[in-house]
Design a protein around this motif. Structure first.
Motif, PDB file in Angstrom:
ATOM      1  N   GLY A 189      61.847  50.864  38.318  1.00  0.00           N
ATOM      2  CA  GLY A 189      61.388  51.248  39.648  1.00  0.00           C
ATOM      3  C   GLY A 189      61.103  52.730  39.770  1.00  0.00           C
ATOM      4  N   GLU A 190      61.173  53.211  40.975  1.00  0.00           N
ATOM      5  CA  GLU A 190      60.895  54.628  41.247  1.00  0.00           C
ATOM      6  C   GLU A 190      62.099  55.475  40.878  1.00  0.00           C
ATOM      7  N   LEU A 191      61.874  56.539  40.131  1.00  0.00           N
ATOM      8  CA  LEU A 191      62.942  57.431  39.699  1.00  0.00           C
ATOM      9  C   LEU A 191      63.609  58.108  40.894  1.00  0.00           C
ATOM     10  N   THR A 192      64.953  58.068  40.932  1.00  0.00           N
ATOM     11  CA  THR A 192      65.677  58.685  42.051  1.00  0.00           C
ATOM     12  C   THR A 192      66.712  59.713  41.596  1.00  0.00           C
TER      13      THR A 192
ATOM     14  N   VAL B 207      63.440  63.565  43.563  1.00  0.00           N
ATOM     15  CA  VAL B 207      64.379  63.227  42.494  1.00  0.00           C
ATOM     16  C   VAL B 207      65.482  64.287  42.447  1.00  0.00           C
ATOM     17  N   MET B 208      66.707  63.829  42.244  1.00  0.00           N
ATOM     18  CA  MET B 208      67.833  64.746  42.093  1.00  0.00           C
ATOM     19  C   MET B 208      68.433  64.579  40.701  1.00  0.00           C
TER      20      MET B 208
ATOM     21  N   GLU C  13      71.952  59.472  32.111  1.00  0.00           N
ATOM     22  CA  GLU C  13      71.536  58.229  32.743  1.00  0.00           C
ATOM     23  C   GLU C  13      70.369  58.507  33.671  1.00  0.00           C
ATOM     24  N   VAL C  14      69.365  57.663  33.581  1.00  0.00           N
ATOM     25  CA  VAL C  14      68.184  57.755  34.435  1.00  0.00           C
ATOM     26  C   VAL C  14      68.234  56.572  35.398  1.00  0.00           C
ATOM     27  N   VAL C  15      68.279  56.857  36.694  1.00  0.00           N
ATOM     28  CA  VAL C  15      68.470  55.809  37.696  1.00  0.00           C
ATOM     29  C   VAL C  15      67.204  55.664  38.541  1.00  0.00           C
ATOM     30  N   GLY C  16      66.757  54.425  38.692  1.00  0.00           N
ATOM     31  CA  GLY C  16      65.605  54.129  39.531  1.00  0.00           C
ATOM     32  C   GLY C  16      65.960  53.139  40.616  1.00  0.00           C
ATOM     33  N   THR C  17      64.997  52.792  41.436  1.00  0.00           N
ATOM     34  CA  THR C  17      65.236  51.873  42.543  1.00  0.00           C
ATOM     35  C   THR C  17      65.452  50.439  42.089  1.00  0.00           C
TER      36      THR C  17
ATOM     37  N   THR D  78      68.681  46.131  34.654  1.00  0.00           N
ATOM     38  CA  THR D  78      67.902  45.819  35.848  1.00  0.00           C
ATOM     39  C   THR D  78      68.523  44.583  36.494  1.00  0.00           C
ATOM     40  N   GLU D  79      67.941  44.144  37.602  1.00  0.00           N
ATOM     41  CA  GLU D  79      68.493  42.981  38.293  1.00  0.00           C
ATOM     42  C   GLU D  79      68.340  41.702  37.467  1.00  0.00           C
TER      43      GLU D  79
END
Length: 330
Positions: free
Chosen positions: A144-147, A223-224, A240-244, A269-270
């Motif tokens: 998803g989108e990078l957050t 992004v933070m 770790e790279v976290v997305g939506t 992922t889900e």
């Protein structure tokens, strides 16, 4: 010229145990000399099977049979000897941090342009192919989108008072030493520069260097990136790279060479979780890329401008750490 002939400035442990062996594995590099101003060069060349030794750095730089030098000197000496090397027409692979300020790196870059030689800061980890795989997964939209980006790099320091990492005047402190990797990772994955940074650190009461630090970088996209680094914790090195829609955990982010070069990324992922093992010899790949640039007269993928940008973020974080430390009355 089919191989770049290297000289090594100093008998530093990282040179003897890591970079010189990597150069010997590289297809386009030959190590021809070591210089030491402490009288250790001859013993090092005998131990490593290197043809020449010099008792001064300048003598090595004057050698016409040397094309490039590797600089693993204390941080505060990087600028001086990089510039000297450029003036003698030598290309330079320099240990990180390239210097102690972004202005210093700008001055280094100007001299290298003037003398038409190549400079590259040795952020070796980025040459391991696992990081390109992470960027591919992010670009695919799978998570998803990078957050958020989280990173950590720590190890327990033995507190040897002679270690330059405990000397503020010599560019010591954990942010300069290993926090710089976390900062680089944050910028590399985000693909942009932070618009705001904040950090805090525990400062050693005697050595006056940051021993444990944590910070947050905020990017214009929203992004933070949160990071922590320490000389006071067990060895750990991951991001770790976290997305939506999911996340990517890079379990051996900075030193996969401790595991035979095997990097491990875990994608969640889900729909489930999977693990990918990606092999790479990051030190060898770094050296080969630099040497290819010398042989083809092309710029490295990690340019002086990128080094300057990374150093600017380090400076901002250190300024924030110091201002908070001073405000606390310490």
């Amino acid at each position: 010229m089919s191989k770049v002939r290297f000289g090594i400035l100093s008998t530093a442990r990282i040179a003897r145990t890591t970079l010189i062996p990597a150069m010997e594995r590289a297809y386009n590099v030959e190590v021809v000399a070591i210089a030491s101003e402490s009288g250790k060069a001859e013993d090092a060349t005998k131990e490593l099977g290197i043809p020449k030794h010099y008792d001064s750095y300048t003598a090595l730089l004057k050698d016409p049979d040397i094309d490039a030098v590797y600089i693993p000197l204390p941080n505060q000496l990087h600028k001086k000897w990089a510039i000297e090397a450029a003036r003698y027409g030598k290309h330079v692979l320099c240990e990180k941090p390239a210097a102690l300020t972004s202005q210093d790196v700008e001055e280094i870059a100007a001299v290298f342009v003037e003398h038409n030689v190549i400079f590259m800061e040795a952020f070796m980890y980025q040459f391991h192919p696992q990081h390109n795989r992470v960027k591919e997964i992010v670009a695919s939209g799978e998570i998803g989108e990078l957050t958020l980006i989280r990173s950590t790099f720590s190890f327990p320091h033995d507190m040897n008072p002679n270690d330059i990492r405990l000397n503020r005047e010599l560019g010591g402190g954990v942010i300069y030493d290993v926090g710089c990797y976390c900062i680089h990772t944050s910028r590399m994955i985000a693909g942009e520069e932070p618009v705001a940074v904040t950090a805090a650190a525990r400062i050693h009461p005697t050595h006056d260097v940051d021993m444990t630090a944590a910070g947050v970088l905020t990017f214009e996209s929203g992004v933070m990136a949160a990071f922590d680094c320490s000389f006071e914790q067990l060895f750990k090195e991951k991001y770790e790279v976290v997305g939506t829609k999911g996340s990517i955990l890079v379990k051996r982010a900075y030193r996969p060479d401790k595991h035979g070069g095997n990097g491990v990324i875990e994608v969640e992922t889900e729909t489930g979780q999977r693990e990918e093992v990606i092999q790479g010899d990051q030190y060898k790949l770094q050296v080969e890329h630099f040497a290819d640039c010398v042989l083809t007269n092309s710029q490295p993928i990690y340019s002086e401008e990128e080094t300057i940008k990374n150093m600017r973020v380090i400076e901002q974080l250190l300024e924030d750490v110091r201002s908070k430390h001073e405000d606390s009355g310490n």
